[in-house]
Design a protein around this motif. Structure first.
Motif, PDB file in Angstrom:
ATOM      1  N   LEU A 165       0.780  -1.094  -0.045  1.00 55.01           N
ATOM      2  CA  LEU A 165      -0.049   0.139   0.354  1.00 55.01           C
ATOM      3  C   LEU A 165       0.763   1.178  -0.112  1.00 55.01           C
ATOM      4  O   LEU A 165       1.998   1.390   0.296  1.00 55.01           O
ATOM      5  CB  LEU A 165      -1.027   0.032   1.334  1.00 55.01           C
ATOM      6  N   GLN A 166       0.302   2.463  -0.238  1.00 49.03           N
ATOM      7  CA  GLN A 166       1.183   3.610  -0.621  1.00 49.03           C
ATOM      8  C   GLN A 166       0.571   4.666   0.541  1.00 49.03           C
ATOM      9  O   GLN A 166      -0.708   4.589   0.746  1.00 49.03           O
ATOM     10  CB  GLN A 166       1.358   4.269  -1.678  1.00 49.03           C
ATOM     11  N   LEU A 167       1.365   5.595   1.235  1.00 48.76           N
ATOM     12  CA  LEU A 167       0.970   6.607   1.952  1.00 48.76           C
ATOM     13  C   LEU A 167       0.154   7.619   1.105  1.00 48.76           C
ATOM     14  O   LEU A 167      -0.959   8.298   1.642  1.00 48.76           O
ATOM     15  CB  LEU A 167       2.000   7.140   2.719  1.00 48.76           C
ATOM     16  N   GLY A 179       5.494  18.714  19.613  1.00 48.49           N
ATOM     17  CA  GLY A 179       6.710  18.635  18.718  1.00 48.49           C
ATOM     18  C   GLY A 179       6.571  17.519  17.987  1.00 48.49           C
ATOM     19  O   GLY A 179       7.043  17.516  16.625  1.00 48.49           O
ATOM     20  N   ILE A 180       6.470  16.218  18.566  1.00 47.72           N
ATOM     21  CA  ILE A 180       6.409  15.092  17.670  1.00 47.72           C
ATOM     22  C   ILE A 180       5.331  15.090  16.591  1.00 47.72           C
ATOM     23  O   ILE A 180       5.687  14.879  15.144  1.00 47.72           O
ATOM     24  CB  ILE A 180       6.650  14.098  18.438  1.00 47.72           C
ATOM     25  N   GLY A 181       4.312  15.269  16.933  1.00 43.16           N
ATOM     26  CA  GLY A 181       3.175  15.208  16.063  1.00 43.16           C
ATOM     27  C   GLY A 181       3.214  16.358  15.128  1.00 43.16           C
ATOM     28  O   GLY A 181       2.784  16.117  14.006  1.00 43.16           O
ATOM     29  N   SER A 182       3.687  17.439  15.176  1.00 44.80           N
ATOM     30  CA  SER A 182       4.147  18.472  14.148  1.00 44.80           C
ATOM     31  C   SER A 182       4.960  18.006  13.079  1.00 44.80           C
ATOM     32  O   SER A 182       4.851  18.190  12.103  1.00 44.80           O
ATOM     33  CB  SER A 182       4.504  19.595  15.012  1.00 44.80           C
ATOM     34  N   THR A 183       6.024  17.357  13.614  1.00 43.12           N
ATOM     35  CA  THR A 183       7.044  16.695  12.647  1.00 43.12           C
ATOM     36  C   THR A 183       6.727  15.474  11.976  1.00 43.12           C
ATOM     37  O   THR A 183       6.675  15.658  10.607  1.00 43.12           O
ATOM     38  CB  THR A 183       8.245  16.134  13.546  1.00 43.12           C
ATOM     39  N   VAL A 184       5.633  14.943  12.596  1.00 43.32           N
ATOM     40  CA  VAL A 184       4.998  13.692  11.907  1.00 43.32           C
ATOM     41  C   VAL A 184       4.085  14.439  10.650  1.00 43.32           C
ATOM     42  O   VAL A 184       4.036  14.084   9.830  1.00 43.32           O
ATOM     43  CB  VAL A 184       4.298  12.897  12.829  1.00 43.32           C
ATOM     44  N   ALA A 185       3.447  15.588  10.991  1.00 42.74           N
ATOM     45  CA  ALA A 185       2.419  16.064   9.938  1.00 42.74           C
ATOM     46  C   ALA A 185       3.227  16.679   9.071  1.00 42.74           C
ATOM     47  O   ALA A 185       2.959  16.526   7.687  1.00 42.74           O
ATOM     48  CB  ALA A 185       1.993  17.412  10.706  1.00 42.74           C
ATOM     49  N   ALA A 188       4.138  13.725   6.543  1.00 44.66           N
ATOM     50  CA  ALA A 188       3.213  13.126   6.207  1.00 44.66           C
ATOM     51  C   ALA A 188       3.030  13.981   4.896  1.00 44.66           C
ATOM     52  O   ALA A 188       2.483  13.472   3.869  1.00 44.66           O
ATOM     53  CB  ALA A 188       1.963  12.965   7.051  1.00 44.66           C
ATOM     54  N   THR A 189       3.049  15.267   5.084  1.00 40.48           N
ATOM     55  CA  THR A 189       2.540  16.095   3.777  1.00 40.48           C
ATOM     56  C   THR A 189       3.444  16.170   2.740  1.00 40.48           C
ATOM     57  O   THR A 189       3.199  16.037   1.422  1.00 40.48           O
ATOM     58  CB  THR A 189       2.723  17.647   4.338  1.00 40.48           C
ATOM     59  N   ALA A 190       4.670  15.912   3.177  1.00 41.18           N
ATOM     60  CA  ALA A 190       5.624  15.581   2.041  1.00 41.18           C
ATOM     61  C   ALA A 190       5.613  14.362   1.256  1.00 41.18           C
ATOM     62  O   ALA A 190       5.867  14.247  -0.004  1.00 41.18           O
ATOM     63  CB  ALA A 190       7.168  15.726   2.859  1.00 41.18           C
ATOM     64  N   PHE A 191       4.935  13.245   1.795  1.00 35.26           N
ATOM     65  CA  PHE A 191       4.650  12.129   1.276  1.00 35.26           C
ATOM     66  C   PHE A 191       3.257  12.133   0.598  1.00 35.26           C
ATOM     67  O   PHE A 191       3.043  11.002   0.074  1.00 35.26           O
ATOM     68  CB  PHE A 191       4.499  10.798   2.358  1.00 35.26           C
ATOM     69  N   GLY A 192       2.746  13.218   0.474  1.00 32.59           N
ATOM     70  CA  GLY A 192       1.470  13.269  -0.285  1.00 32.59           C
ATOM     71  C   GLY A 192       0.046  12.969   0.623  1.00 32.59           C
ATOM     72  O   GLY A 192      -1.034  12.552  -0.126  1.00 32.59           O
ATOM     73  N   MET A 193       0.098  12.979   1.926  1.00 33.31           N
ATOM     74  CA  MET A 193      -0.968  12.325   2.610  1.00 33.31           C
ATOM     75  C   MET A 193      -1.751  13.520   2.898  1.00 33.31           C
ATOM     76  O   MET A 193      -1.454  14.825   3.016  1.00 33.31           O
ATOM     77  CB  MET A 193      -0.571  11.971   4.261  1.00 33.31           C
ATOM     78  N   VAL A 209      -2.921  26.095  11.104  1.00 38.18           N
ATOM     79  CA  VAL A 209      -2.764  26.539   9.750  1.00 38.18           C
ATOM     80  C   VAL A 209      -1.477  26.629   9.142  1.00 38.18           C
ATOM     81  O   VAL A 209      -1.300  26.504   8.248  1.00 38.18           O
ATOM     82  CB  VAL A 209      -3.036  28.298  10.106  1.00 38.18           C
ATOM     83  N   GLU A 210      -0.186  26.655  10.189  1.00 38.55           N
ATOM     84  CA  GLU A 210       1.277  26.584   9.659  1.00 38.55           C
ATOM     85  C   GLU A 210       1.453  25.335   8.882  1.00 38.55           C
ATOM     86  O   GLU A 210       2.051  25.146   7.929  1.00 38.55           O
ATOM     87  CB  GLU A 210       1.986  26.800  10.837  1.00 38.55           C
ATOM     88  N   LEU A 211       0.819  24.190   9.710  1.00 42.74           N
ATOM     89  CA  LEU A 211       1.035  22.683   9.106  1.00 42.74           C
ATOM     90  C   LEU A 211       0.332  22.342   7.905  1.00 42.74           C
ATOM     91  O   LEU A 211       0.318  21.533   7.557  1.00 42.74           O
ATOM     92  CB  LEU A 211       1.178  21.970  10.434  1.00 42.74           C
TER      93      LEU A 211
END
Length: 355
Positions: A165-167, A179-185, A188-193, A209-211
């Protein structure tokens, strides 16, 4: 024989800082930061890990500050090393510096306050490390690289798990946008999620808004609409312990991936095991209600889930930043400052972790 590293052993006039147990990977980076304590404190570092309470108590018997390199500190041990209630018999540890963020899982903070012991932690040192491990777990669920590797090395080729499967295009629900959740976000955005997160009311609107993250007020709605749920909520007694309930988990639709690299205690006791036992949720976990995870724990027998032994935070970069903050905490305590204070020796209990 246990290796013992000491600094300024002839300076009996200085306070004594003792780390009675340590991960091997933590030793070198900690030593690199110890010059910051020159003429401030003597340091004694035991270069092995132990959970033995008697051995820990013996090693910190003369210490003013204890650096806790990972062992759980029971209520009895906390009383022994601190001398009971404000100057009773026993040790005289006045400050405990914990090697991590989620100190509430390792020390009774209310008891520390009662005993007049300052408790410090470290913050944001592992944001990248834990976020990266989160995606390592996701990819194992998506692409099964471990199983494919085993099959290849045993002479196989294609077969089950060859199709993954793909992200990209999937909806990620984050519970805990610190801090961690924001980094995950961001990753994830970079992966196209497509990324959404629970709006607890404590996270600034500007962060969403920033994320580019969609805020969702209702946790059931957030979970029900997700393809992947990732937990990054800190453990704070009275606030996040048991926050994710069995009812919340009941809203996971079959096939939703569930990842927890935060703390098991933020989920209602037993609720996750019961939900995963149905067998329709692929999950990846790095944290557990009991650690080390008992050999007979039912999680070990549930097919389709990936388990790692609470190692998400353990990278070279995280160790370097963690040990820097630990030394900074010690120096601040001994020189009249305050850094990363979770419990004040003046009876002010603060958050176990902050964004």
């Amino acid at each position: 024989m246990t290796e013992i590293f000491e600094t300024q052993p002839d300076r009996a006039d200085l306070p004594l800082v003792v780390m009675p147990a340590s991960f091997a990977s933590m030793v070198a980076p900690l030593k690199a930061h110890l010059p910051a304590l020159a003429d401030v404190a003597r340091v004694r570092l035991y270069e092995e890990f132990t959970e033995d309470p008697d051995l820990i108590a013996e090693r910190v018997a003369d210490a003013d500050v204890m650096i806790n390199g990972g062992p759980h500190i029971s209520d009895d041990l906390l009383r022994r090393i601190s001398g009971g209630v404000r100057g009773g018999e026993g040790g005289h540890v006045r400050c405990i510096v914990f090697s991590g963020t989620g100190v509430a899982s390792y020390i009774d903070l209310a008891l520390a306050r009662e005993l007049g012991v300052r408790v410090c932690n470290a913050e944001h040192y592992g944001d990248a490390a834990v976020a990266e491990h989160t995606f390592a777990l996701m990819f194992e669920l998506l692409r099964h690289t471990g199983e494919l590797d085993r099959r290849m090395k045993s002479g196989g080729w294609s077969g089950p798990y060859a199709d993954g499967l793909q992200l990209a295009g999937r909806r990620l629900a984050i519970i805990g946008l610190g801090g961690i959740g924001s980094t995950v976000a961001r990753i994830a955005t970079a992966f196209g999620m497509r990324v959404a997160a629970w709006n607890s009311g404590h996270t600034p609107v500007s962060r969403f808004v920033e994320l580019g993250v969609e805020p969702v007020d209702d946790m059931n709605e957030l979970i029900a609409g997700a393809d992947v749920v990732s937990v990054h909520m800190p453990l704070i007694d009275g606030a996040t312990r048991g926050l994710i309930t069995a009812d919340n988990l009941a809203h996971l639709k079959p096939g939703t991936m569930f990842v927890n690299t935060a703390r098991a205690e933020v989920i209602e006791p037993g609720a996750l095991t019961a939900r995963l036992a149905k067998g329709d949720i692929p999950a990846a976990l790095d944290v557990y209600e009991r650690e080390p995870l008992p050999a007979d724990d039912p999680l070990r027998a549930i097919p389709g889930i990936v388990l790692t032994p609470h190692v998400a935070w353990r990278t070279d970069g995280a160790f370097a930043e963690l040990t820097r903050q630990m030394v900074e905490d010690v120096r601040a305590f001994l020189t009249g400052g305050e850094v990363n204070v979770v419990v004040s020796e003046h009876d002010a209990v603060r958050g176990a972790s902050r964004d």
